[in-house]
Design a protein around this motif. Sequence first.
Motif, PDB file in Angstrom:
ATOM      1  N   SER A   5      31.585  -9.954   7.535  1.00 50.16           N
ATOM      2  CA  SER A   5      31.725  -9.734   6.090  1.00 50.16           C
ATOM      3  C   SER A   5      32.805  -8.700   5.795  1.00 50.16           C
ATOM      4  CB  SER A   5      30.405  -9.264   5.481  1.00 50.16           C
ATOM      5  OG  SER A   5      29.421 -10.238   5.619  1.00 50.16           O
ATOM      6  N   PHE A   6      32.826  -7.624   6.590  1.00 50.68           N
ATOM      7  CA  PHE A   6      33.839  -6.602   6.370  1.00 50.68           C
ATOM      8  C   PHE A   6      35.221  -7.132   6.735  1.00 50.68           C
ATOM      9  CE2 PHE A   6      36.431  -2.926   7.343  1.00 50.68           C
ATOM     10  CZ  PHE A   6      36.218  -2.151   6.216  1.00 50.68           C
ATOM     11  N   GLU A   7      35.308  -7.918   7.801  1.00 51.77           N
ATOM     12  CA  GLU A   7      36.598  -8.510   8.195  1.00 51.77           C
ATOM     13  C   GLU A   7      37.142  -9.397   7.083  1.00 51.77           C
ATOM     14  OE1 GLU A   7      38.573  -7.694  10.564  1.00 51.77           O
ATOM     15  OE2 GLU A   7      37.140  -6.377  11.560  1.00 51.77           O
ATOM     16  N   GLU A   8      36.255 -10.109   6.393  1.00 51.14           N
ATOM     17  CA  GLU A   8      36.694 -10.947   5.271  1.00 51.14           C
ATOM     18  C   GLU A   8      37.291 -10.088   4.162  1.00 51.14           C
ATOM     19  OE1 GLU A   8      33.420 -13.403   4.025  1.00 51.14           O
ATOM     20  OE2 GLU A   8      33.295 -14.381   5.985  1.00 51.14           O
ATOM     21  N   ILE A   9      36.668  -8.951   3.880  1.00 50.67           N
ATOM     22  CA  ILE A   9      37.210  -8.042   2.864  1.00 50.67           C
ATOM     23  C   ILE A   9      38.568  -7.517   3.317  1.00 50.67           C
ATOM     24  CG2 ILE A   9      36.896  -5.803   1.720  1.00 50.67           C
ATOM     25  CD1 ILE A   9      33.855  -6.395   1.756  1.00 50.67           C
ATOM     26  N   ALA A  10      38.675  -7.123   4.580  1.00 57.04           N
ATOM     27  CA  ALA A  10      39.943  -6.604   5.107  1.00 57.04           C
ATOM     28  C   ALA A  10      41.038  -7.665   5.008  1.00 57.04           C
ATOM     29  CB  ALA A  10      39.764  -6.141   6.548  1.00 57.04           C
ATOM     30  N   GLU A  11      40.714  -8.912   5.320  1.00 52.14           N
ATOM     31  CA  GLU A  11      41.699 -10.000   5.222  1.00 52.14           C
ATOM     32  C   GLU A  11      42.126 -10.216   3.776  1.00 52.14           C
ATOM     33  OE1 GLU A  11      40.151 -13.506   7.136  1.00 52.14           O
ATOM     34  OE2 GLU A  11      39.917 -12.441   9.051  1.00 52.14           O
ATOM     35  N   THR A  12      41.176 -10.159   2.857  1.00 54.50           N
ATOM     36  CA  THR A  12      41.509 -10.311   1.442  1.00 54.50           C
ATOM     37  C   THR A  12      42.424  -9.182   0.996  1.00 54.50           C
ATOM     38  OG1 THR A  12      39.422 -11.445   0.989  1.00 54.50           O
ATOM     39  CG2 THR A  12      40.559 -10.467  -0.901  1.00 54.50           C
ATOM     40  N   GLU A  14      44.541  -7.561   2.810  1.00 55.32           N
ATOM     41  CA  GLU A  14      45.878  -7.803   3.361  1.00 55.32           C
ATOM     42  C   GLU A  14      46.646  -8.799   2.490  1.00 55.32           C
ATOM     43  OE1 GLU A  14      45.611  -9.057   7.433  1.00 55.32           O
ATOM     44  OE2 GLU A  14      44.561  -7.226   8.035  1.00 55.32           O
ATOM     45  N   PHE A  15      45.937  -9.753   1.943  1.00 50.88           N
ATOM     46  CA  PHE A  15      46.543 -10.776   1.093  1.00 50.88           C
ATOM     47  C   PHE A  15      46.952 -10.204  -0.265  1.00 50.88           C
ATOM     48  CE2 PHE A  15      45.919 -14.134  -2.131  1.00 50.88           C
ATOM     49  CZ  PHE A  15      46.902 -15.021  -1.721  1.00 50.88           C
ATOM     50  N   LEU A  16      46.167  -9.266  -0.787  1.00 47.63           N
ATOM     51  CA  LEU A  16      46.443  -8.669  -2.100  1.00 47.63           C
ATOM     52  C   LEU A  16      47.436  -7.519  -1.925  1.00 47.63           C
ATOM     53  CD1 LEU A  16      42.767  -8.540  -3.457  1.00 47.63           C
ATOM     54  CD2 LEU A  16      44.543 -10.197  -4.065  1.00 47.63           C
ATOM     55  N   ASP A  17      48.644  -7.693  -2.418  1.00 49.15           N
ATOM     56  CA  ASP A  17      49.688  -6.681  -2.235  1.00 49.15           C
ATOM     57  C   ASP A  17      49.506  -5.479  -3.150  1.00 49.15           C
ATOM     58  OD1 ASP A  17      50.970  -8.225  -0.332  1.00 49.15           O
ATOM     59  OD2 ASP A  17      52.189  -9.264  -1.834  1.00 49.15           O
ATOM     60  N   ASP A  18      49.076  -5.718  -4.356  1.00 49.61           N
ATOM     61  CA  ASP A  18      49.006  -4.682  -5.377  1.00 49.61           C
ATOM     62  C   ASP A  18      47.656  -3.971  -5.335  1.00 49.61           C
ATOM     63  OD1 ASP A  18      49.968  -3.350  -7.779  1.00 49.61           O
ATOM     64  OD2 ASP A  18      48.499  -4.588  -8.861  1.00 49.61           O
ATOM     65  N   TRP A  19      47.677  -2.642  -5.404  1.00 50.41           N
ATOM     66  CA  TRP A  19      46.416  -1.898  -5.361  1.00 50.41           C
ATOM     67  C   TRP A  19      45.533  -2.238  -6.555  1.00 50.41           C
ATOM     68  CZ3 TRP A  19      42.856  -0.266  -2.527  1.00 50.41           C
ATOM     69  CH2 TRP A  19      41.821   0.497  -3.066  1.00 50.41           C
ATOM     70  N   ASP A  21      45.100  -5.104  -7.885  1.00 50.86           N
ATOM     71  CA  ASP A  21      44.369  -6.315  -7.523  1.00 50.86           C
ATOM     72  C   ASP A  21      43.236  -5.991  -6.559  1.00 50.86           C
ATOM     73  OD1 ASP A  21      45.994  -7.910  -9.110  1.00 50.86           O
ATOM     74  OD2 ASP A  21      47.376  -8.362  -7.453  1.00 50.86           O
ATOM     75  N   ARG A  22      43.494  -5.090  -5.629  1.00 54.12           N
ATOM     76  CA  ARG A  22      42.460  -4.672  -4.679  1.00 54.12           C
ATOM     77  C   ARG A  22      41.317  -3.965  -5.412  1.00 54.12           C
ATOM     78  NH1 ARG A  22      45.853  -2.357   0.531  1.00 54.12           N
ATOM     79  NH2 ARG A  22      46.846  -4.331   1.042  1.00 54.12           N
ATOM     80  N   TYR A  23      41.681  -3.113  -6.348  1.00 53.63           N
ATOM     81  CA  TYR A  23      40.705  -2.385  -7.158  1.00 53.63           C
ATOM     82  C   TYR A  23      39.807  -3.380  -7.907  1.00 53.63           C
ATOM     83  CZ  TYR A  23      39.250   1.526 -10.192  1.00 53.63           C
ATOM     84  OH  TYR A  23      38.542   2.495 -10.856  1.00 53.63           O
ATOM     85  N   ARG A  24      40.433  -4.387  -8.521  1.00 53.08           N
ATOM     86  CA  ARG A  24      39.673  -5.419  -9.241  1.00 53.08           C
ATOM     87  C   ARG A  24      38.758  -6.184  -8.279  1.00 53.08           C
ATOM     88  NH1 ARG A  24      44.174  -5.498 -12.592  1.00 53.08           N
ATOM     89  NH2 ARG A  24      45.391  -6.929 -11.302  1.00 53.08           N
ATOM     90  N   HIS A  25      39.257  -6.430  -7.068  1.00 56.17           N
ATOM     91  CA  HIS A  25      38.441  -7.138  -6.078  1.00 56.17           C
ATOM     92  C   HIS A  25      37.204  -6.319  -5.699  1.00 56.17           C
ATOM     93  CE1 HIS A  25      37.421  -9.944  -2.969  1.00 56.17           C
ATOM     94  NE2 HIS A  25      37.444  -8.999  -2.058  1.00 56.17           N
ATOM     95  N   VAL A  26      37.380  -5.018  -5.533  1.00 51.58           N
ATOM     96  CA  VAL A  26      36.235  -4.146  -5.216  1.00 51.58           C
ATOM     97  C   VAL A  26      35.223  -4.201  -6.354  1.00 51.58           C
ATOM     98  CG1 VAL A  26      35.511  -1.739  -4.871  1.00 51.58           C
ATOM     99  CG2 VAL A  26      37.506  -2.622  -3.648  1.00 51.58           C
TER     100      VAL A  26
END
Length: 142
Positions: A5-12, A14-19, A21-26
């Motif tokens: 599950s954590f590896e999936e988050i890490a892979e996502t 890596e795909f999201l370039d903009d912080w 977008d990462r913030y929204r994903h969290v």
Amino acid sequence: MATESFEEIAETFEFLDDWEDRYRHVIELGKALPPLEDAFRVPATKVDGCASQVWILPQIDGSGPQARFDFRGESDAMIVRGLIAVLHALYGGLRADEVLRVDAAAELARLGLNDHLSAQRSNGVRAMVERIRKLAGETAAA
């Protein structure tokens, strides 16, 4: 050592370039968490050291080092709820002794969280990790 599950988050991440977008994903990860009932939002489950209200309810299957460790969590802040989801992906379902071997700082650094969280949020994440490790340590010692 990280869960699938954590590896999936890490892979996502890596795909999201903009912080942003990462913030929204969290935040989206946090929205997907099941709510913690009010009956469990008590001082015994409250995590000290967080600027937001945070509760972690352990769910242990078995006893001793081989016990399966899991938890439910809740916060009154959406980003913190997302961070709980990230920690759940990191620790949920591991044996108690495995929880104690996870290098949370290194795993979370892979996501770049250290560089983008406020000092208060970073302290809150550390407090949650310490609480999880304490609960797993108590379980492993039982």
